[in-house]
Design a protein around this motif. Structure first.
Motif, PDB file in Angstrom:
ATOM      1  N   PHE A 110       0.737  -1.099  -0.156  1.00  0.00           N
ATOM      2  CA  PHE A 110      -0.216  -0.130   0.102  1.00  0.00           C
ATOM      3  C   PHE A 110       0.770   0.973  -0.178  1.00  0.00           C
ATOM      4  CE2 PHE A 110      -2.787  -3.461   2.057  1.00  0.00           C
ATOM      5  CZ  PHE A 110      -3.653  -2.648   1.121  1.00  0.00           C
ATOM      6  N   VAL A 111       0.333   2.532  -0.486  1.00  0.00           N
ATOM      7  CA  VAL A 111       0.566   3.860  -0.244  1.00  0.00           C
ATOM      8  C   VAL A 111       0.199   3.774   0.932  1.00  0.00           C
ATOM      9  CG1 VAL A 111       1.039   6.081  -0.658  1.00  0.00           C
ATOM     10  CG2 VAL A 111       1.100   4.452  -2.259  1.00  0.00           C
ATOM     11  N   LEU A 112       0.877   4.727   1.937  1.00  0.00           N
ATOM     12  CA  LEU A 112       0.680   5.228   3.214  1.00  0.00           C
ATOM     13  C   LEU A 112       0.590   6.808   3.644  1.00  0.00           C
ATOM     14  CD1 LEU A 112      -0.415   5.084   6.444  1.00  0.00           C
ATOM     15  CD2 LEU A 112       1.798   3.992   6.741  1.00  0.00           C
ATOM     16  N   TRP A 118       2.689  16.548  11.325  1.00  0.00           N
ATOM     17  CA  TRP A 118       3.768  16.828  10.059  1.00  0.00           C
ATOM     18  C   TRP A 118       3.706  15.366   9.045  1.00  0.00           C
ATOM     19  CZ3 TRP A 118       4.592  21.406   7.985  1.00  0.00           C
ATOM     20  CH2 TRP A 118       4.646  22.454   8.990  1.00  0.00           C
ATOM     21  N   PRO A 119       2.351  15.055   8.311  1.00  0.00           N
ATOM     22  CA  PRO A 119       2.542  13.238   7.967  1.00  0.00           C
ATOM     23  C   PRO A 119       3.259  13.270   6.579  1.00  0.00           C
ATOM     24  CG  PRO A 119       0.273  14.996   7.212  1.00  0.00           C
ATOM     25  CD  PRO A 119       1.300  16.155   8.259  1.00  0.00           C
ATOM     26  N   ARG A 120       3.411  11.784   6.292  1.00  0.00           N
ATOM     27  CA  ARG A 120       4.544  11.195   5.787  1.00  0.00           C
ATOM     28  C   ARG A 120       4.030  10.734   4.928  1.00  0.00           C
ATOM     29  NH1 ARG A 120       7.460   6.366   6.817  1.00  0.00           N
ATOM     30  NH2 ARG A 120       6.210   5.455   8.622  1.00  0.00           N
ATOM     31  N   ILE A 121       4.843  10.178   3.648  1.00  0.00           N
ATOM     32  CA  ILE A 121       3.933   9.330   2.795  1.00  0.00           C
ATOM     33  C   ILE A 121       5.002   8.261   2.404  1.00  0.00           C
ATOM     34  CG2 ILE A 121       4.864  10.647   0.354  1.00  0.00           C
ATOM     35  CD1 ILE A 121       2.332   9.518  -0.557  1.00  0.00           C
ATOM     36  N   ALA A 122       4.965   6.593   2.430  1.00  0.00           N
ATOM     37  CA  ALA A 122       5.337   5.541   2.683  1.00  0.00           C
ATOM     38  C   ALA A 122       4.759   4.837   1.984  1.00  0.00           C
ATOM     39  CB  ALA A 122       6.035   5.589   3.815  1.00  0.00           C
ATOM     40  N   PHE A 123       6.004   3.492   1.675  1.00  0.00           N
ATOM     41  CA  PHE A 123       5.336   2.432   1.450  1.00  0.00           C
ATOM     42  C   PHE A 123       5.059   1.247   2.588  1.00  0.00           C
ATOM     43  CE2 PHE A 123       6.698  -2.074   0.773  1.00  0.00           C
ATOM     44  CZ  PHE A 123       6.562  -2.697  -0.137  1.00  0.00           C
ATOM     45  N   HIS A 124       3.914   0.127   2.546  1.00  0.00           N
ATOM     46  CA  HIS A 124       3.305  -0.032   3.224  1.00  0.00           C
ATOM     47  C   HIS A 124       3.068  -1.374   3.121  1.00  0.00           C
ATOM     48  CE1 HIS A 124       1.945  -0.775   7.478  1.00  0.00           C
ATOM     49  NE2 HIS A 124       0.842  -1.393   6.574  1.00  0.00           N
ATOM     50  N   ARG A 125       3.956  -2.787   3.579  1.00  0.00           N
ATOM     51  CA  ARG A 125       3.088  -3.799   3.713  1.00  0.00           C
ATOM     52  C   ARG A 125       3.465  -4.304   5.182  1.00  0.00           C
ATOM     53  NH1 ARG A 125       3.765  -7.107  -0.345  1.00  0.00           N
ATOM     54  NH2 ARG A 125       5.813  -5.909  -1.434  1.00  0.00           N
ATOM     55  N   GLY A 126       1.932  -5.059   4.965  1.00  0.00           N
ATOM     56  CA  GLY A 126       1.413  -5.473   6.455  1.00  0.00           C
ATOM     57  C   GLY A 126       0.693  -5.462   7.452  1.00  0.00           C
ATOM     58  N   PRO A 127       0.301  -5.207   8.570  1.00  0.00           N
ATOM     59  CA  PRO A 127      -0.719  -5.187   9.147  1.00  0.00           C
ATOM     60  C   PRO A 127      -0.639  -3.478   9.375  1.00  0.00           C
ATOM     61  CG  PRO A 127       0.123  -6.756  10.600  1.00  0.00           C
ATOM     62  CD  PRO A 127       1.081  -6.491   9.493  1.00  0.00           C
ATOM     63  N   ARG A 128      -2.421  -2.955   8.962  1.00  0.00           N
ATOM     64  CA  ARG A 128      -2.068  -1.715   9.158  1.00  0.00           C
ATOM     65  C   ARG A 128      -3.174  -1.091   9.859  1.00  0.00           C
ATOM     66  NH1 ARG A 128      -6.871  -1.527   3.657  1.00  0.00           N
ATOM     67  NH2 ARG A 128      -6.644  -3.799   3.776  1.00  0.00           N
ATOM     68  N   ALA A 129      -1.921  -0.775  10.871  1.00  0.00           N
ATOM     69  CA  ALA A 129      -2.278  -1.325  12.632  1.00  0.00           C
ATOM     70  C   ALA A 129      -1.900   0.903  13.022  1.00  0.00           C
ATOM     71  CB  ALA A 129      -0.855  -1.760  13.565  1.00  0.00           C
ATOM     72  N   MET A 130      -1.056   0.908  11.315  1.00  0.00           N
ATOM     73  CA  MET A 130      -0.328   2.477  12.217  1.00  0.00           C
ATOM     74  C   MET A 130      -2.210   3.531  11.759  1.00  0.00           C
ATOM     75  SD  MET A 130       2.481   4.526  10.669  1.00  0.00           S
ATOM     76  CE  MET A 130       4.163   2.982  10.858  1.00  0.00           C
TER      77      MET A 130
END
Length: 622
Positions: A110-112, A118-130
């Motif tokens: 996903f894109v998170l 100050w939000p950051r944009i990042a690569f995400h893989r795994g449980p969507r807990a953040m």
């Protein structure tokens, strides 16, 4: 096939169906032993369940299932969308014998966009807990990285970890090359950054047309206010987005769709997905569902669509290579779940037909590749059977390995394989306590292996039901390690487990391993041996899994041990410090004044923390 118990009355399916309501819901069919045979959804439970027991001819697979049905349970839901979601959950949790099941042990990328000041944009893989917004899923990691690259160019959002962000004193290289607005050092206003985050969300949502109109209005307002630099930046952004929009149409329509095709050969199936989001081709991904005897491509496709899109947000249009049963029901349920119209189409022309043809051909190719790989895997398993002289090919292989650094953070791993490959959801790690009252000295691999094996096989020794034993147990090590496994199995009174020790050669060269066999023989099959290749595959996976666990445990220990040695730092304050600075590295880089701002930390304690982390006595200066 389960036999109906002799004293159980014959099940009357018509009578059971007649008692059901005409309401949406999920039905479950059980055999006489209580095993779940099938889980299905229905717009009207009475009609759907009743259709199984009418006079209409049915496939052999369905007739075999119905012959075992001893009872039916139903759950009424509020809507068809709820039925679709519940069906998917029950199929995953119950693993019914006759359902087509989507198998995918890899988490989706996903894109998170995080939820913080100050939000950051990042690569995400795994449980969507953040906390934050998750955009996707994407079919591959490469498509996520391509999207992130575009986001940084367009909206200049930060990508750095919080521990880095909080401790920057000057802009980084990302700012210098125009990919970040440097919120870490205050080079962008809060409102301007929030607007950039909001616009990035609009773009990722596929609302680039609406975004372009908004930016045009902002550009005109900036021009009228004589803010020409801001107007020029907006103009460049609009130009880039319009260029992207020019490629974002298929057959004259905005392309936000998935294209799906299924290929089948015997009991094996492959569903290939090609994804477009806001016109961007995100690439393909192959899925290999477990058919459980289902030989209808349409049924396999229907099961895939129901299960996949019950968990993943569907696009507005899904193009299929064939019509599917209950298409209208699935379409309506997906639309209700998504809160917007979802269209399932199988009769397409133009570019969509070209995409469908491409996906169809690639589905057949992916299935052929998978079958070839499966055949090679089966050949390796069969070669291992012959080497060990087993009557049947092993259906479950386990391997144990120990990992530590000079006795620190000892971890044992257990990986599990069947004839088709790894069963990652059954992997286990065992944290090994060393020193003190544990009786295990640091670096004592024999004792660590003994403890891990005891913990693995103790439930079976105590007679717990449903404990599955391996056909082959691989031990990564020589005669000493193997002796520990033999002792544990003998003490537990367990039989039927074939033990193999995997000893590395004198030069630790792959292919030169010696296998210590149950009959006392020591053989070196050689690198070309399929049996040794099978052993290496399992052993290497156990080693990887152990190393990963050991490194995580070691890092966690090093991140907390220094703080635990400081008087006045308990679990609550330690957790607050690590959360605030994003870890020990960020805390060590912080000044005393920054540490003192953390809730629960006063100035004298902040000085002690700083001094301890830098190897100084409190009050020696900084």
């Amino acid at each position: 096939m389960s036999k109906r118990k002799a004293d159980a009355p014959a099940f009357d399916g018509r009578e059971a169906a007649a008692a059901l309501p005409l309401a949406p819901g999920v039905y479950r069919m059980f055999n006489a032993d209580g095993g779940v045979l099938y889980v299905g959804k229905a717009r009207a439970l009475r009609n759907r369940v009743g259709s199984y027991f009418n006079a209409t001819p049915k496939p052999t697979r369905i007739m075999a299932m119905l012959a075992q049905v001893a009872r039916i349970e139903v759950t009424v839901t509020r809507s068809e969308a709820d039925a679709l979601l519940l069906e998917n959950q029950l199929i995953k949790s119950l693993a019914p014998r006759y359902n087509v099941m989507l198998r995918d042990d890899k988490s989706y990328p996903f894109v998170l966009v995080t939820k913080e000041d100050w939000p950051r944009i990042a690569f995400h893989r795994g449980p969507r807990a953040m906390p934050g917004r998750y955009f996707g899923p994407y079919p591959s990691a490469a498509s996520v990285r391509e999207t992130l690259n575009l986001m940084h160019k367009l909206f200049r959002l930060r990508s750095c970890e919080d521990s880095v962000f909080r401790n920057r004193s000057r802009p980084c290289l990302q700012h210098q090359i125009g990919r970040c607005s440097a919120p870490c050092v205050g080079l962008v206003e809060v409102d301007d950054y929030a607007n950039a985050v909001r616009r990035a969300g609009m773009f990722l949502d596929g609302r680039s047309g609406e975004l372009g109109d908004e930016l045009t209005a902002s550009m005109q307002a900036a021009s009228e206010a004589l803010e020409f630099e801001q107007a020029a930046r907006l103009r460049d952004l609009i130009t880039t987005i319009r260029k992207l929009q020019a490629r974002q149409y298929v057959d004259g329509r905005s392309a936000d769709l998935d294209v799906l095709a299924v290929a089948m050969q015997g009991a094996s199936a492959c569903v290939l997905l090609l994804a477009f989001r806001d016109g961007r081709n995100l690439g393909t991904r192959a899925f290999f569902p477990k058919t459980n005897g289902e030989d209808s491509s349409a049924e396999v496709m229907a099961a895939f669509v129901s299960q996949y899109y019950a968990e993943q947000p569907p696009p507005s249009e899904i193009v299929l290579d064939r019509d599917i049963p209950e298409r209208e029901l699935i379409e309506q349920a997906l639309a209700e779940h998504a809160g917007r119209k979802i269209e399932l189409r199988s009769n397409v022309r133009g570019e969509r037909a070209a995409h469908l043809d491409l996906v169809t051909r690639n589905a057949a190719l992916a299935l052929a590749t998978e079958l070839s790989s499966s055949s090679a895997q089966q050949a390796r398993v069969e070669a291992l059977r012959e080497l060990l002289g087993l009557a049947e090919a092993p259906s479950r292989i386990e391997c144990f390995d120990i990992s530590h650094t000079m006795g620190e953070a000892t971890v044992a791993s257990c990986v599990v394989f069947d004839a088709a490959g790894p069963l990652r959801n059954q992997y286990r790690r065992y944290n090994i306590a060393v020193g003190g009252s544990s009786g295990i000295e640091p670096g004592d691999d024999y004792a660590a292996m003994h403890q891990a094996l005891q913990r693995r096989f103790r439930p079976a020794a105590e007679g717990e039901p449903d404990i599955v034993l391996p056909d082959i147990l691989l031990i990564d090590g020589g005669a000493g390690q193997l002796a520990q496994a033999q002792a544990v199995l003998q003490d537990a009174g367990l039989q039927g487990v074939t033990l193999i020790g995997v000893a590395k050669g004198p030069e630790r060269k792959a292919g030169a391993e010696t296998l210590l066999l149950p009959d006392g023989r020591e053989v070196q099959p050689g690198a070309a041996s399929p049996a040794l290749q099978m052993v290496q595959q399992v052993r290497d996976e156990a080693h990887r899994f152990a190393i990963t666990g050991h490194r995580g445990k070691r890092q966690k220990a090093r991140s907390t041990s220094r703080l635990e040695d400081i008087a006045g730092i308990g679990p609550r304050r330690r957790g607050a410090l690590l959360r605030h600075f994003g870890g020990l590295t960020g805390l060590k880089a912080a000044a005393v004044d920054d540490i003192a701002r953390v809730e629960g930390i006063n100035r004298p304690l902040a000085e002690r923390i700083w001094a301890s982390l830098h190897g100084l006595e409190a009050g020696t200066g900084h």
